[in-house]
Design a protein around this motif. Sequence first.
Motif, PDB file in Angstrom:
ATOM      1  N   SER A 115      -0.382  12.899 -22.652  1.00 19.88           N
ATOM      2  CA  SER A 115      -1.096  12.130 -21.644  1.00 19.88           C
ATOM      3  C   SER A 115      -2.313  11.572 -22.373  1.00 19.88           C
ATOM      4  O   SER A 115      -3.030  12.315 -23.048  1.00 19.88           O
ATOM      5  CB  SER A 115      -1.501  13.070 -20.502  1.00 19.88           C
ATOM      6  N   ASP A 116      -2.557  10.248 -22.256  1.00 24.68           N
ATOM      7  CA  ASP A 116      -3.619   9.637 -23.063  1.00 24.68           C
ATOM      8  C   ASP A 116      -4.980  10.268 -22.770  1.00 24.68           C
ATOM      9  O   ASP A 116      -5.337  10.492 -21.608  1.00 24.68           O
ATOM     10  CB  ASP A 116      -3.688   8.121 -22.800  1.00 24.68           C
ATOM     11  N   SER A 208       0.773  18.019  -9.595  1.00 25.73           N
ATOM     12  CA  SER A 208       1.368  17.522 -10.832  1.00 25.73           C
ATOM     13  C   SER A 208       1.032  18.482 -11.957  1.00 25.73           C
ATOM     14  O   SER A 208      -0.080  19.023 -12.008  1.00 25.73           O
ATOM     15  CB  SER A 208       0.765  16.142 -11.123  1.00 25.73           C
ATOM     16  N   LEU A 209       1.994  18.695 -12.862  1.00 22.44           N
ATOM     17  CA  LEU A 209       1.671  19.432 -14.083  1.00 22.44           C
ATOM     18  C   LEU A 209       0.839  18.515 -14.970  1.00 22.44           C
ATOM     19  O   LEU A 209       1.136  17.320 -15.077  1.00 22.44           O
ATOM     20  CB  LEU A 209       2.951  19.833 -14.824  1.00 22.44           C
ATOM     21  N   PHE A 210      -0.191  19.069 -15.589  1.00 19.86           N
ATOM     22  CA  PHE A 210      -0.987  18.259 -16.520  1.00 19.86           C
ATOM     23  C   PHE A 210      -0.760  18.804 -17.931  1.00 19.86           C
ATOM     24  O   PHE A 210      -1.468  19.697 -18.389  1.00 19.86           O
ATOM     25  CB  PHE A 210      -2.463  18.269 -16.134  1.00 19.86           C
ATOM     26  N   LEU A 211       0.277  18.274 -18.547  1.00 18.33           N
ATOM     27  CA  LEU A 211       0.692  18.727 -19.873  1.00 18.33           C
ATOM     28  C   LEU A 211       0.457  17.619 -20.878  1.00 18.33           C
ATOM     29  O   LEU A 211       0.382  16.444 -20.535  1.00 18.33           O
ATOM     30  CB  LEU A 211       2.185  19.051 -19.875  1.00 18.33           C
ATOM     31  N   SER A 212       0.401  18.007 -22.157  1.00 16.08           N
ATOM     32  CA  SER A 212       0.193  17.045 -23.234  1.00 16.08           C
ATOM     33  C   SER A 212       0.360  17.814 -24.538  1.00 16.08           C
ATOM     34  O   SER A 212       0.013  19.007 -24.587  1.00 16.08           O
ATOM     35  CB  SER A 212      -1.239  16.494 -23.125  1.00 16.08           C
ATOM     36  N   THR A 261       1.906  11.518 -15.271  1.00 17.16           N
ATOM     37  CA  THR A 261       3.017  11.226 -16.188  1.00 17.16           C
ATOM     38  C   THR A 261       2.644  11.698 -17.591  1.00 17.16           C
ATOM     39  O   THR A 261       1.460  11.859 -17.913  1.00 17.16           O
ATOM     40  CB  THR A 261       3.317   9.711 -16.282  1.00 17.16           C
ATOM     41  N   MET A 262       3.660  11.916 -18.402  1.00 16.44           N
ATOM     42  CA  MET A 262       3.482  12.018 -19.858  1.00 16.44           C
ATOM     43  C   MET A 262       4.306  10.892 -20.468  1.00 16.44           C
ATOM     44  O   MET A 262       5.199  10.344 -19.829  1.00 16.44           O
ATOM     45  CB  MET A 262       4.031  13.330 -20.415  1.00 16.44           C
ATOM     46  N   ARG A 278      -3.436  -1.508 -26.156  1.00 17.45           N
ATOM     47  CA  ARG A 278      -3.638  -0.740 -24.918  1.00 17.45           C
ATOM     48  C   ARG A 278      -5.071  -0.864 -24.416  1.00 17.45           C
ATOM     49  O   ARG A 278      -6.016  -0.753 -25.201  1.00 17.45           O
ATOM     50  CB  ARG A 278      -3.324   0.738 -25.182  1.00 17.45           C
ATOM     51  N   THR A 279      -5.199  -1.085 -23.129  1.00 14.33           N
ATOM     52  CA  THR A 279      -6.477  -0.871 -22.465  1.00 14.33           C
ATOM     53  C   THR A 279      -6.327   0.410 -21.649  1.00 14.33           C
ATOM     54  O   THR A 279      -5.220   0.736 -21.199  1.00 14.33           O
ATOM     55  CB  THR A 279      -6.835  -2.051 -21.531  1.00 14.33           C
ATOM     56  N   THR A 280      -7.428   1.115 -21.480  1.00 13.64           N
ATOM     57  CA  THR A 280      -7.361   2.420 -20.833  1.00 13.64           C
ATOM     58  C   THR A 280      -8.440   2.496 -19.767  1.00 13.64           C
ATOM     59  O   THR A 280      -9.622   2.324 -20.068  1.00 13.64           O
ATOM     60  CB  THR A 280      -7.581   3.538 -21.873  1.00 13.64           C
TER      61      THR A 280
END
Length: 296
Positions: A115-116, A208-212, A261-262, A278-280
């Motif tokens: 995840s960015d 949501s799962l927050f994985l990375s 999302t991942m 990419r813009t973030t």
Amino acid sequence: MTMTVHPIAPEFAAEIDGIDLREPLDKATVSAISDAINHAGVLVFHGQFITDEQQQTFSRNFGDLETTVRAFRKDFVPRLDVHMADISNLDETNRILPKNDRRRLNALGNRLWHSDSSFKRIPARFSLLSARVIPGEGGETQFADMRAAWDTLPEAMKRRVEGMICEHTQLFSRAKIGFTDWAPEEIEKMAPVPQVLVRTHPGSGRKSLFLSSHAGRIRGMEDPEAKLLLMDLIEHATQPRFVYTHRWKAGDLVMWDNRCTMHRARRFDATEVRDMRRTTVAGTTPTVAQPYAEAA
Ligand SMILES: [Fe+2]
């Protein structure tokens, strides 16, 4: 022209038609895009041949932009503006990076699920990736639906992981592919940051799962056990039924919500140009309450 939303399989991604991202958008259109991404998590816009300035203007409809984390070494010369993350295989003179270039090897970390900006104390909200030049084959981006991943976890696992706090740093993700070529001052700036493992997605109210892959530790757990748990959760979350694979065409812009999302990039021929920008859109709050965040 009227904006339309077409769900694409699996159901957490959608295509948006009838919109020209070179033009300023009215409030109703911005609100319709926000509604669409709150539901879908990944939005695809085709045929958007935009400049960096137009990409930034469109992105700012959804919040402030992150500035890119520069490679901290003093000799680094950026190719793009500070609000553009350079997701290309090009150097500052637009030449393809040699296979053994440190910048390329570091960027290969993007081929791991992540995840960015999860390595930032306040992680990113949206990412918007524009395809300017794409290779003939490969280089797809895959997305995984982390709300579906949460929904389908066994109840006992839900109870186990709820409330867990992970530590994220690029040092963890790069170490997974054997990239450890850091200067001491870089290591100092990449101290791990805490992130909850389960978060509520504000746009939908769903968990949501927050994985990375930047996550490498869980507070209060021994490292081998924590790393195995994180591997198991990523394996669960990235089953084919939860994954959308985007096969890029030049002019595509894909917008996704990093909170639910991942994603990962797939390999391509390193002698061909892949110029993605990419813009973030920055997040606004840490995922972890401050007293916990400080107790590192
Ligand atoms: Fe990414």
